[in-house]
Design a protein around this motif. Structure first.
Motif, PDB file in Angstrom:
ATOM      1  N   MET A  31       0.852  -1.199   0.000  1.00 41.45           N
ATOM      2  CA  MET A  31       0.000   0.000   0.000  1.00 41.45           C
ATOM      3  C   MET A  31       0.882   1.242   0.000  1.00 41.45           C
ATOM      4  O   MET A  31       1.881   1.320   0.670  1.00 41.45           O
ATOM      5  N   LEU A  32       0.422   2.227  -0.764  1.00 43.47           N
ATOM      6  CA  LEU A  32       1.166   3.488  -0.773  1.00 43.47           C
ATOM      7  C   LEU A  32       0.707   4.422   0.327  1.00 43.47           C
ATOM      8  O   LEU A  32       1.424   5.334   0.695  1.00 43.47           O
ATOM      9  N   SER A  33      -0.524   4.220   0.811  1.00 45.17           N
ATOM     10  CA  SER A  33      -1.054   5.160   1.789  1.00 45.17           C
ATOM     11  C   SER A  33      -0.175   5.183   3.031  1.00 45.17           C
ATOM     12  O   SER A  33       0.257   4.154   3.528  1.00 45.17           O
ATOM     13  N   GLY A  34       0.080   6.374   3.521  1.00 48.45           N
ATOM     14  CA  GLY A  34       0.908   6.492   4.708  1.00 48.45           C
ATOM     15  C   GLY A  34       2.383   6.628   4.390  1.00 48.45           C
ATOM     16  O   GLY A  34       3.167   6.989   5.246  1.00 48.45           O
ATOM     17  N   ARG A  35       2.752   6.341   3.132  1.00 44.72           N
ATOM     18  CA  ARG A  35       4.157   6.504   2.771  1.00 44.72           C
ATOM     19  C   ARG A  35       4.412   7.930   2.321  1.00 44.72           C
ATOM     20  O   ARG A  35       3.507   8.609   1.856  1.00 44.72           O
ATOM     21  N   PRO A  36       5.656   8.376   2.399  1.00 43.22           N
ATOM     22  CA  PRO A  36       5.967   9.680   1.819  1.00 43.22           C
ATOM     23  C   PRO A  36       5.851   9.596   0.294  1.00 43.22           C
ATOM     24  O   PRO A  36       5.847   8.512  -0.276  1.00 43.22           O
ATOM     25  N   GLU A  37       5.794  10.771  -0.336  1.00 37.85           N
ATOM     26  CA  GLU A  37       5.630  10.811  -1.787  1.00 37.85           C
ATOM     27  C   GLU A  37       6.775  10.078  -2.481  1.00 37.85           C
ATOM     28  O   GLU A  37       7.937  10.287  -2.156  1.00 37.85           O
ATOM     29  N   ARG A  80      -2.760   0.302  -7.096  1.00 40.54           N
ATOM     30  CA  ARG A  80      -2.126   1.134  -8.119  1.00 40.54           C
ATOM     31  C   ARG A  80      -3.051   2.276  -8.525  1.00 40.54           C
ATOM     32  O   ARG A  80      -2.632   3.425  -8.646  1.00 40.54           O
ATOM     33  N   LEU A  81      -4.318   1.932  -8.749  1.00 41.62           N
ATOM     34  CA  LEU A  81      -5.278   2.960  -9.171  1.00 41.62           C
ATOM     35  C   LEU A  81      -5.448   4.015  -8.086  1.00 41.62           C
ATOM     36  O   LEU A  81      -5.511   5.218  -8.386  1.00 41.62           O
ATOM     37  N   ALA A  82      -5.499   3.561  -6.846  1.00 44.19           N
ATOM     38  CA  ALA A  82      -5.639   4.525  -5.741  1.00 44.19           C
ATOM     39  C   ALA A  82      -4.431   5.456  -5.693  1.00 44.19           C
ATOM     40  O   ALA A  82      -4.575   6.680  -5.505  1.00 44.19           O
ATOM     41  N   ALA A  83      -3.252   4.889  -5.881  1.00 43.22           N
ATOM     42  CA  ALA A  83      -2.036   5.713  -5.849  1.00 43.22           C
ATOM     43  C   ALA A  83      -2.026   6.716  -7.005  1.00 43.22           C
ATOM     44  O   ALA A  83      -1.640   7.876  -6.834  1.00 43.22           O
ATOM     45  N   THR A 120       0.079  11.012  -6.391  1.00 45.20           N
ATOM     46  CA  THR A 120       1.471  10.859  -5.933  1.00 45.20           C
ATOM     47  C   THR A 120       2.279   9.942  -6.837  1.00 45.20           C
ATOM     48  O   THR A 120       3.503  10.014  -6.844  1.00 45.20           O
ATOM     49  N   ALA A 121       1.613   9.063  -7.582  1.00 41.49           N
ATOM     50  CA  ALA A 121       2.343   8.072  -8.376  1.00 41.49           C
ATOM     51  C   ALA A 121       2.250   8.347  -9.870  1.00 41.49           C
ATOM     52  O   ALA A 121       2.642   7.521 -10.680  1.00 41.49           O
ATOM     53  N   CYS A 122       1.696   9.518 -10.232  1.00 39.79           N
ATOM     54  CA  CYS A 122       1.559   9.874 -11.649  1.00 39.79           C
ATOM     55  C   CYS A 122       2.860  10.461 -12.189  1.00 39.79           C
ATOM     56  O   CYS A 122       3.603  11.114 -11.467  1.00 39.79           O
ATOM     57  N   GLY A 123       3.079  10.258 -13.484  1.00 43.60           N
ATOM     58  CA  GLY A 123       4.167  10.959 -14.151  1.00 43.60           C
ATOM     59  C   GLY A 123       3.718  12.366 -14.505  1.00 43.60           C
ATOM     60  O   GLY A 123       2.572  12.736 -14.253  1.00 43.60           O
ATOM     61  N   MET A 130       6.310  -8.065 -11.578  1.00 39.80           N
ATOM     62  CA  MET A 130       6.680  -6.707 -12.010  1.00 39.80           C
ATOM     63  C   MET A 130       5.660  -6.186 -13.021  1.00 39.80           C
ATOM     64  O   MET A 130       5.236  -6.884 -13.919  1.00 39.80           O
ATOM     65  N   SER A 131       5.277  -4.935 -12.895  1.00 49.11           N
ATOM     66  CA  SER A 131       4.244  -4.406 -13.765  1.00 49.11           C
ATOM     67  C   SER A 131       4.749  -4.063 -15.157  1.00 49.11           C
ATOM     68  O   SER A 131       3.973  -3.681 -16.005  1.00 49.11           O
ATOM     69  N   ASP A 132       6.080  -4.133 -15.397  1.00 52.37           N
ATOM     70  CA  ASP A 132       6.524  -3.929 -16.773  1.00 52.37           C
ATOM     71  C   ASP A 132       6.232  -5.163 -17.625  1.00 52.37           C
ATOM     72  O   ASP A 132       6.482  -5.183 -18.812  1.00 52.37           O
ATOM     73  N   LYS A 133       5.690  -6.223 -16.999  1.00 51.92           N
ATOM     74  CA  LYS A 133       5.298  -7.414 -17.744  1.00 51.92           C
ATOM     75  C   LYS A 133       3.782  -7.539 -17.823  1.00 51.92           C
ATOM     76  O   LYS A 133       3.274  -8.598 -18.170  1.00 51.92           O
ATOM     77  N   ASP A 134       3.052  -6.521 -17.442  1.00 49.43           N
ATOM     78  CA  ASP A 134       1.607  -6.569 -17.584  1.00 49.43           C
ATOM     79  C   ASP A 134       1.090  -5.222 -18.086  1.00 49.43           C
ATOM     80  O   ASP A 134       1.863  -4.303 -18.346  1.00 49.43           O
ATOM     81  N   ALA A 135      -0.232  -5.139 -18.248  1.00 47.01           N
ATOM     82  CA  ALA A 135      -0.825  -3.909 -18.785  1.00 47.01           C
ATOM     83  C   ALA A 135      -1.318  -2.991 -17.682  1.00 47.01           C
ATOM     84  O   ALA A 135      -1.964  -1.991 -17.957  1.00 47.01           O
ATOM     85  N   TRP A 136      -1.059  -3.325 -16.446  1.00 53.49           N
ATOM     86  CA  TRP A 136      -1.442  -2.443 -15.341  1.00 53.49           C
ATOM     87  C   TRP A 136      -0.623  -1.158 -15.405  1.00 53.49           C
ATOM     88  O   TRP A 136       0.503  -1.159 -15.886  1.00 53.49           O
ATOM     89  N   PRO A 137      -1.182  -0.100 -14.880  1.00 50.27           N
ATOM     90  CA  PRO A 137      -0.408   1.146 -14.902  1.00 50.27           C
ATOM     91  C   PRO A 137       0.843   1.036 -14.025  1.00 50.27           C
ATOM     92  O   PRO A 137       0.799   0.432 -12.958  1.00 50.27           O
ATOM     93  N   MET A 138       1.928   1.594 -14.491  1.00 52.74           N
ATOM     94  CA  MET A 138       3.162   1.581 -13.700  1.00 52.74           C
ATOM     95  C   MET A 138       3.240   2.848 -12.864  1.00 52.74           C
ATOM     96  O   MET A 138       2.866   3.930 -13.321  1.00 52.74           O
ATOM     97  N   LEU A 139       3.714   2.688 -11.652  1.00 51.41           N
ATOM     98  CA  LEU A 139       3.811   3.836 -10.754  1.00 51.41           C
ATOM     99  C   LEU A 139       5.159   4.535 -10.934  1.00 51.41           C
ATOM    100  O   LEU A 139       6.110   3.962 -11.462  1.00 51.41           O
ATOM    101  N   LEU A 140       5.191   5.755 -10.471  1.00 50.89           N
ATOM    102  CA  LEU A 140       6.367   6.597 -10.680  1.00 50.89           C
ATOM    103  C   LEU A 140       7.657   5.910 -10.219  1.00 50.89           C
ATOM    104  O   LEU A 140       8.689   5.982 -10.888  1.00 50.89           O
TER     105      LEU A 140
END
Lengths: 65, 466
Positions: A1-7, A24-27, A32-35, B1-11
Motif C-alpha cells: 500500500m502506498l497510503s501512509g508513505r511519503p511521496e 495502483r489505481l488509488a495511488a 502521488t504516483a503519476c508521471g 513486475m508491472s513492466d510485464k503486464d498492462a497495469w499502470p506503472m507507478l512513478l
C-alpha cells in the motif's frame, strides 16, 4: 500500500510499488504516483522537431530540386 | 513486475532516463524496414530531395504518434492499447488491439525471416554451409533460433529490452558506415541518378516522399506506449522519442534510397559484397541480423503487454504470454516464409492506413474534449457502468471516425496502386485522414455522446471542460 508513505520519487530506488491493481489505481488517483505531462521545454522541442524543422527541410528540398 | 503486464506503472517503477529510453527506441527503430522505406522513396525522388522529404515526413509522423499515445502513457504509465480505452470504450479497445497485433506480428514475422535469411547468407558467405542448402533448410531453423533468443531476452521484461538495446545500438553506427561507403564510392552516379517511377508531376513525387515518411512512422504507435511508460516525465520522453525513434528511420533509409538509385537494390547485404567484397558482406549481414533482432524484441514486448488487457490473459505467467505472442511469428517464419513475403506488402499497406485516423481521434479527444484528463480507474473498469462503457462497451464516435479516416486515406491515396485523387498532392493522405477522423470524432461526441451522458464527459463538464 502506498497510503501512509511519503511521496514516491522517480529515483531508481528499491521498488515500493504495490502489486495489486486497486492499490495502483488509488495511488494514481491520489496524484502521488503519476508521471508528469510535457512541460514547457518539451513542447518547445516538439514544436521545433515536429513542425519547424520539417517545414525547413521541405522548403530546402523543394527549392534545391 | 508491472513492466510485464498492462497495469499502470507507478512513478517509482519508471526509472528509465532519456539516454536509456533513446537507446532502446533507436534500437527498435533501426531495422530492415528502413531499406524498404528508402527504396520506395528512391523510386519517386532523387537522393537529395528524397532524403529531405523522408526526413520531414518522418518527424511529422513521429510527432503525431507521440501526441496521440504519449501523454496518457507518460502520465499514468500505461501502454498504447490501454490509452485508447477512453476513446473506443471497454470493448471497442479490441479494434486498436487488433491493429497493434496485426501490425507487430506482421512486421516481426518479416524481420525475423530477414534475420534468418541474413544468417543463412552469412553462413554461406563464410563457407560454412553450401549456398544451395542455406535458404531452404536453414531459414526455418534460424527463425526458430531467433524466436528462442527473443523469448529468452524478454523473460526479463523491459530490462531485457534495455540490456539488449545497449549492445545492438552499435548497428546504427554500422548502418551509417555503410551509407558512407556507398556515398563515397558512388557519389557521381548517386548525384546523377534519376528515380525510375517518378511522375511528371514534381509536386506529386515530393508529396509522396513526405507521405511515405509520415505513414511509416505512424506504425510506431504500436510500439511507443510500452517503451515510454518506462520513463517518468514528458521531459524525459520528448527528445528521445523525436531523435531516438524519429531520426534513425530517415537516416538509415538513406541507405535504401542510395542503394535503389545507384545499384537498383535497397538491401545492403546484396550490394555491399559488390562494393567491398566478402568482408563487407559479412559486416552487412551481421548488421541486418542484429538490427532485426533488436526491433523484434521491442515489438514482441509491446505486443505481449498489449495482450495483457484481455482479462483472460491478465494473470497468465509472463513466459506463457510470451509464447502466445511469439508463436504466430514463429509459425509464419517457419512454415510459410516465402508466401508471407509475397503477400506482405499488400497486407501491410492497409494496416498502415488505420494508424493516421487513430492518432487523430486520440489527439482530438485528449487535448480538445478531455482537456488532458482521463479517468484512470475507468480504464480498468470493464463493467457496464464505468465511464468508458459507452454503449455495450463501444463508442460509435470512435468507430465512425476511424472508418471515415480510413476512407479519406484510401480515397486520397490508394496504398496499393499509389493512384491519388483530390488534394493529395498538396496535403498528403495521412494528415487529412488524421484531421478528418479527429474532427468527426469531436462532432459526433458533442452531438451524440455528451448529450447522452456517456464517456465520462459529464464529470469533465462539471469541472469546466470541454
Amino acid at each position: 500500500m502506498l497510503s501512509g508513505r511519503p511521496e514516491v520519487s522517480p529515483a531508481p530506488a528499491a521498488p515500493v510499488a504495490p502489486a495489486d491493481l486497486p492499490e495502483r489505481l488509488a495511488a494514481l488517483e491520489s496524484g502521488t504516483a503519476c508521471g508528469e505531462d510535457f512541460d514547457r521545454a518539451s513542447w518547445i522541442w516538439l514544436w521545433l522537431l515536429g513542425v519547424a524543422v520539417p517545414v525547413l527541410l521541405l522548403l530546402a528540398g523543394w527549392w534545391a530540386g | 513486475m508491472s513492466d510485464k503486464d498492462a497495469w499502470p506503472m507507478l512513478l517509482a517503477e519508471r526509472t528509465w532516463g532519456p539516454w536509456k529510453l533513446g537507446i532502446a527506441l533507436a534500437t527498435a527503430a533501426a531495422a530492415t524496414w528502413c531499406y524498404l522505406i528508402g527504396e520506395y522513396v528512391g523510386l519517386y525522388l532523387d537522393f537529395f530531395q528524397g532524403s529531405l522529404a523522408l526526413a520531414a515526413g518522418s518527424m511529422i509522423g513521429m510527432l503525431l504518434v507521440l501526441l496521440a499515445a504519449g501523454p496518457p502513457c507518460i502520465r499514468y504509465g500505461i501502454e498504447s492499447v490501454a490509452s485508447t480505452l477512453p476513446q473506443f470504450g471497454t470493448r471497442g479497445w479490441i479494434v486498436p488491439l487488433l491493429m497493434q497485433l496485426v501490425s507487430i506480428v506482421g512486421w516481426n514475422s518479416l524481420l525475423l525471416i530477414f534475420f534468418a535469411k541474413s544468417l543463412s547468407q552469412l553462413l554461406a558467405v563464410l563457407g560454412w554451409v553450401p549456398p544451395g542448402i542455406a535458404m531452404v533448410r536453414i531459414v526455418p531453423v534460424a527463425t526458430a533460433l531467433a524466436c528462442t533468443l527473443v523469448f529468452c531476452v524478454l523473460l526479463r521484461g523491459a530490462s531485457g529490452v534495455s540490456r539488449i538495446a545497449n549492445i545492438l545500438v552499435l548497428h546504427v553506427l554500422i548502418g551509417l558506415w555503410m551509407l558512407y561507403l556507398l556515398v563515397s564510392h558512388r557519389w557521381p552516379e548517386l548525384a546523377a541518378a534519376r528515380p525510375t517511377l517518378a511522375s511528371p508531376d514534381r509536386l506529386w513525387n515530393y508529396t509522396t516522399g513526405v507521405e511515405i515518411g509520415i505513414s511509416s512512422l505512424l506504425s510506431w504507435w504500436a510500439y511507443i506506449g510500452a517503451m515510454i511508460r518506462m520513463a517518468p516525465h514528458g521531459r524525459t520522453v520528448a527528445l528521445p522519442v523525436m531523435l531516438g525513434m524519429g531520426a534513425p528511420v530517415p537516416l538509415l533509409s538513406l541507405i535504401g534510397i542510395a542503394g535503389i538509385l545507384v545499384l537498383k537494390s535497397s538491401d545492403p547485404s546484396e550490394w555491399l559484397r559488390t562494393v567491398g567484397g566478402p568482408l563487407y558482406a559479412v559486416i552487412a549481414l551481421s548488421f541486418v541480423a542484429a538490427a532485426n533482432l533488436g526491433t523484434a524484441i521491442a515489438g514482441i514486448y509491446a505486443s505481449a503487454t498489449g495482450l495483457r488487457n484481455f482479462r483472460i490473459l491478465e494473470r497468465l505467467p509472463w513466459w506463457v504470454l510470451l509464447l502466445v505472442t511469439i508463436l504466430p511469428v514463429a509459425l509464419v517464419g517457419i512454415a510459410i516464409p516465402e508466401l508471407f513475403f509475397a503477400r506482405f506488402g499488400a497486407f501491410l499497406a492497409f494496416i498502415g492506413v488505420g494508424f493516421a485516423p487513430l492518432c487523430g481521434i486520440q489527439i482530438a479527444d485528449y487535448f480538445l474534449l478531455r482537456r488532458r484528463r482521463i479517468d484512470i480507474r475507468a480504464v480498468y473498469e470493464r463493467g457496464s457502468s464505468g465511464a468508458y462503457a459507452y454503449w455495450a462497451g463501444f463508442n460509435p464516435a470512435a468507430l465512425t471516425a476511424l472508418a471515415a479516416g480510413c476512407a479519406i486515406y484510401v480515397w486520397l491515396l490508394n496504398p496499393l496502386t499509389y493512384a491519388s485523387h483530390g488534394p493529395y498532392r498538396f496535403v498528403t493522405a495521412s494528415l487529412p485522414a488524421a484531421f478528418g477522423a479527429g474532427l468527426l470524432y469531436v462532432l459526433v461526441t458533442r452531438w451524440l455522446v455528451i448529450p447522452a451522458g456517456r464517456g465520462g464527459y459529464a464529470a469533465l463538464l462539471r469541472e469546466g471542460a470541454p
